[in-house]
Design a protein around this motif. Structure first.
Motif, short mmCIF file in Angstrom:
data_model
loop_
_atom_site.label_atom_id
_atom_site.label_comp_id
_atom_site.label_asym_id
_atom_site.label_seq_id
_atom_site.Cartn_x
_atom_site.Cartn_y
_atom_site.Cartn_z
N VAL A 128 13.12 -44.02 -113.02
CA VAL A 128 12.69 -42.66 -113.98
C VAL A 128 11.44 -42.71 -114.50
CG1 VAL A 128 13.47 -41.45 -115.91
CG2 VAL A 128 15.25 -42.19 -114.14
N SER A 129 11.03 -44.12 -115.19
CA SER A 129 9.57 -44.36 -115.54
C SER A 129 8.43 -44.06 -114.48
CB SER A 129 9.61 -45.86 -116.06
OG SER A 129 10.25 -46.07 -117.28
N VAL A 130 8.51 -44.40 -113.41
CA VAL A 130 7.79 -44.04 -112.38
C VAL A 130 7.64 -42.53 -112.11
CG1 VAL A 130 6.74 -44.57 -110.08
CG2 VAL A 130 7.53 -46.69 -111.53
N ALA A 131 8.80 -42.06 -111.75
CA ALA A 131 8.97 -40.65 -111.32
C ALA A 131 8.44 -39.79 -112.50
CB ALA A 131 10.37 -40.27 -111.18
N LEU A 132 8.78 -40.10 -113.80
CA LEU A 132 8.39 -39.04 -114.71
C LEU A 132 7.07 -39.13 -115.23
CD1 LEU A 132 11.58 -38.75 -116.90
CD2 LEU A 132 10.74 -37.12 -114.89
N THR A 133 6.48 -40.30 -115.02
CA THR A 133 4.78 -40.60 -115.28
C THR A 133 4.15 -39.69 -114.19
OG1 THR A 133 5.12 -42.64 -116.20
CG2 THR A 133 3.16 -42.07 -115.25
N ALA A 134 4.65 -39.98 -112.91
CA ALA A 134 4.13 -38.83 -111.80
C ALA A 134 4.22 -37.56 -112.19
CB ALA A 134 4.62 -39.32 -110.41
N ALA A 135 5.51 -37.38 -112.39
CA ALA A 135 5.72 -35.66 -112.95
C ALA A 135 4.77 -35.32 -113.82
CB ALA A 135 7.36 -35.65 -113.31
N LYS A 136 4.71 -35.93 -114.90
CA LYS A 136 3.70 -35.60 -116.05
C LYS A 136 2.31 -35.23 -115.39
CE LYS A 136 1.58 -36.94 -120.32
NZ LYS A 136 1.64 -38.18 -121.38
N ALA A 137 1.81 -36.36 -114.59
CA ALA A 137 0.36 -36.16 -114.01
C ALA A 137 0.50 -34.92 -113.17
CB ALA A 137 0.08 -37.40 -113.32
N LEU A 138 1.45 -34.33 -112.37
CA LEU A 138 1.65 -33.31 -111.89
C LEU A 138 1.85 -32.04 -112.60
CD1 LEU A 138 3.93 -34.65 -108.83
CD2 LEU A 138 1.41 -34.18 -108.45
N GLY A 139 1.96 -31.80 -113.82
CA GLY A 139 2.17 -31.01 -114.48
C GLY A 139 3.49 -30.41 -114.85
N PHE A 140 4.58 -31.02 -114.64
CA PHE A 140 5.86 -30.72 -115.10
C PHE A 140 6.07 -30.69 -116.34
CE2 PHE A 140 6.31 -31.67 -110.59
CZ PHE A 140 6.97 -30.33 -110.05
N GLU A 141 6.96 -30.04 -117.03
CA GLU A 141 7.31 -29.88 -118.27
C GLU A 141 8.65 -30.05 -118.69
OE1 GLU A 141 5.88 -25.99 -119.62
OE2 GLU A 141 3.69 -26.45 -119.23
N ARG A 142 9.35 -30.10 -117.61
CA ARG A 142 10.99 -30.36 -118.16
C ARG A 142 11.53 -31.48 -117.04
NH1 ARG A 142 15.63 -25.92 -117.85
NH2 ARG A 142 14.81 -25.35 -115.92
N PHE A 143 12.45 -32.25 -117.45
CA PHE A 143 12.63 -33.24 -116.45
C PHE A 143 14.27 -33.12 -115.92
CE2 PHE A 143 9.82 -35.97 -119.40
CZ PHE A 143 8.66 -35.28 -118.65
N ALA A 144 14.66 -33.35 -114.85
CA ALA A 144 15.95 -33.22 -114.39
C ALA A 144 16.48 -34.24 -113.20
CB ALA A 144 16.31 -32.08 -114.03
N CYS A 145 17.87 -34.31 -112.91
CA CYS A 145 18.05 -35.09 -111.85
C CYS A 145 19.70 -34.77 -111.62
CB CYS A 145 18.25 -36.48 -112.35
SG CYS A 145 19.58 -36.89 -113.58
N ALA A 146 19.86 -35.09 -110.34
CA ALA A 146 21.56 -35.14 -110.06
C ALA A 146 21.91 -36.60 -110.10
CB ALA A 146 21.35 -34.62 -108.61
N SER A 147 23.01 -37.10 -110.56
CA SER A 147 23.27 -38.31 -111.02
C SER A 147 24.73 -38.61 -111.06
CB SER A 147 22.89 -38.83 -112.37
OG SER A 147 23.25 -39.91 -112.80
N THR A 148 24.82 -40.11 -110.65
CA THR A 148 26.23 -40.57 -110.89
C THR A 148 26.62 -41.04 -112.24
OG1 THR A 148 25.46 -42.56 -109.55
CG2 THR A 148 26.51 -40.98 -108.39
N GLY A 149 25.62 -41.01 -113.04
CA GLY A 149 25.75 -41.59 -114.32
C GLY A 149 24.36 -42.57 -114.73
N ASN A 150 24.30 -43.27 -114.24
CA ASN A 150 22.92 -44.43 -114.84
C ASN A 150 21.66 -43.49 -114.87
OD1 ASN A 150 24.41 -46.56 -115.45
ND2 ASN A 150 24.47 -47.38 -113.30
N LEU A 151 21.46 -42.67 -113.76
CA LEU A 151 20.19 -41.93 -113.83
C LEU A 151 20.22 -40.85 -114.95
CD1 LEU A 151 17.73 -41.33 -112.24
CD2 LEU A 151 18.85 -39.94 -110.60
N ALA A 152 21.42 -40.21 -115.21
CA ALA A 152 21.40 -39.29 -116.19
C ALA A 152 21.14 -39.78 -117.62
CB ALA A 152 22.94 -38.68 -116.05
N ASN A 153 21.70 -41.15 -117.90
CA ASN A 153 21.40 -41.93 -118.92
C ASN A 153 19.78 -41.95 -119.13
OD1 ASN A 153 24.25 -44.46 -119.00
ND2 ASN A 153 24.14 -42.19 -119.18
N SER A 154 19.53 -42.25 -117.93
CA SER A 154 17.85 -42.79 -118.25
C SER A 154 16.89 -41.62 -118.22
CB SER A 154 17.37 -43.40 -116.92
OG SER A 154 16.19 -44.04 -117.08
#
Length: 428
Positions: A128-154
């Motif tokens: 998540v740290s790597v993905a959202l850092t890239a997402a911020k660089a790409l201009g995204f303003e909201r964060f989301a996921c499909a998750s079995t639990g741990n990813l949702a937490n993070s």
């Protein structure tokens, strides 16, 4: 297909990443928000400048921060600390496990890489740290996921730290521990009446809508960057072993991506000269539950056809019935001479208790799967008991406490007196 936001973009002057490349047909694309190939619909992954990676030294890494960003020069984004969306996960314990080894008949060093020590208590903080850092660089303003639990937490925790909105989607039958540890961060939490595969399918549709154009789904439209975060587990193990790759690793599998990226991390370290491969190479082993074992079943049937399944069983964090990286996990295991096994719910519970009793590590159900598979691999002769081995615990046992709640409890119940303690045998 996914939307593509290109501005402001990944800083290629600082990042070693150069393109996205299709794993199936090798087509190349810019570093944008895209996860599937326009030519063949194959999955994309990050491609790097080999010369940039080759300039990375052990000394540079060791002088870095005490988290995954010590490996920033090997990752697609986050080279500038000010650009990171992160809880600073990583450098989790590599636990020596001699008592577990003795119980299983393993004579070589055995280690448990315990990623429950991350900020939200699973390895998902890395991706998540790597993905959202890239997402911020790409201009995204909201964060989301499909998750079995741990990813949702993070994702929810990262969004809270960054002051950004989040919306996470989970199966409606998820463990309460994981529901609560997501909801507490205050973002939108959407429970779906269906399996994880149903949730993931919906997210794949949502990402194409205008309403979600500004939303980074970490495991959909920015998935190539997300997947690269798993490499840091492989980097850390090698560094913590004194810049040495273990001969054998046992890794839990849901999508299969964690296994492929740990193998990729070892390959990169050898290619850029930071480590030497062990004599005879390393072997990669995969672990699944019997309730959701499509990758292992394909290996056992000696086929590349992975037949989707409807997941069952207690190892819900591994319940991906249609695994996106299953074919690539098969390739890694076959290439390295490893194997895959699966275990049932009773074996998973026994694995959780065995790991806790012999190492002091309380794992969630995925860790129970890995330890139970380790036992099975030793008993079947598939895993060499004389070769150094690392097994991966990817999450905290308190998140799935119901799995063993009916099997453990007080060993004695006495009145508050010395006589009662003596009568119970506690003074003998």
């Amino acid at each position: 297909m996914t939307s593509t936001l290109a501005a402001p973009g990944i800083d290629t002057a600082a990042s070693p990443a150069r393109a996205l490349v299709c794993r199936a047909c090798s087509a190349r694309y810019p570093l944008a928000a895209q996860h599937a190939c326009y030519e063949c619909f194959g999955p994309l992954e990050v491609d790097y400048d080999a010369a940039a990676l080759a300039r990375v030294t052990r000394e540079q890494i060791e002088a870095g921060p005490q988290n995954i960003w010590r490996y920033a020069a090997l990752l697609p984004a986050g080279q500038d600390p000010a650009t990171r969306v992160t809880l600073d996960p990583g450098l989790t314990p590599l636990v020596a496990a001699p008592h577990l080894a003795a119980e299983l008949g393993i004579s070589a060093p055995l280690w448990v890489k315990d990623d429950s020590a991350n900020p939200t208590h699973s390895f998902k903080d890395r991706v998540v740290s790597v993905a959202l850092t890239a997402a911020k660089a790409l201009g995204f303003e909201r964060f989301a996921c499909a998750s079995t639990g741990n990813l949702a937490n993070s994702v929810a925790a990262h969004a809270a730290r960054a002051g950004a909105p989040s919306v996470v989607f989970i199966p409606g039958d998820l463990e309460q521990g994981k529901v609560i540890t997501t909801a507490v961060y205050g973002g939108d939490l959407v429970a779906i009446d269906g399996s994880y595969d149903d949730v993931n399918r919906l997210c794949g549709e949502l990402v194409e809508t205008d309403e979600f154009e500004d939303t980074a789904f970490v495991n959909v439209n920015v998935r190539p960057y997300y997947a690269e975060g798993s490499k840091t587990l492989g980097y850390e193990v090698a560094e913590q072993l004194g810049w040495r790759i273990p001969a054998q690793v046992v890794i839990p599998m849901a999508s299969g991506e964690l296994l492929t990226k740990i193998d990729k991390a070892f390959t990169e370290l050898v290619e850029i000269g930071l480590v030497e491969a062990p004599a005879g190479g390393w072997r990669v082993f995969g672990a699944q539950s019997a309730g959701c074992n499509p990758i292992a079943a394909a290996l056992h049937a000696d086929t590349d056809t992975i037949t989707p399944v409807r997941p069952t069983g207690i190892a819900k964090s591994l319940n991906i019935g249609d695994p996106a990286a299953g074919l690539y996990a098969l390739e890694a295991v076959r290439r390295t001479g490893g194997w895959m096994e699966y275990v049932d719910d009773d074996e998973i519970r026994a694995g959780i208790r065995l790991l806790a009793r012999t190492t002091g590590v309380f794992a969630e159900t995925a860790g129970g799967v890995t330890v139970a598979v380790l036992r099975k691999l030793v008993e079947s002769g598939r895993l060499d008991p004389t070769a150094e081995t690392v097994v991966f615990n990817t999450g905290e046992g308190l998140k799935t406490i119901d799995a063993v709640a009916g099997q453990v409890g007080p060993t004695h119940r006495i009145k508050p007196s010395l006589r009662a303690a003596r009568d119970a045998g506690l003074l003998s």
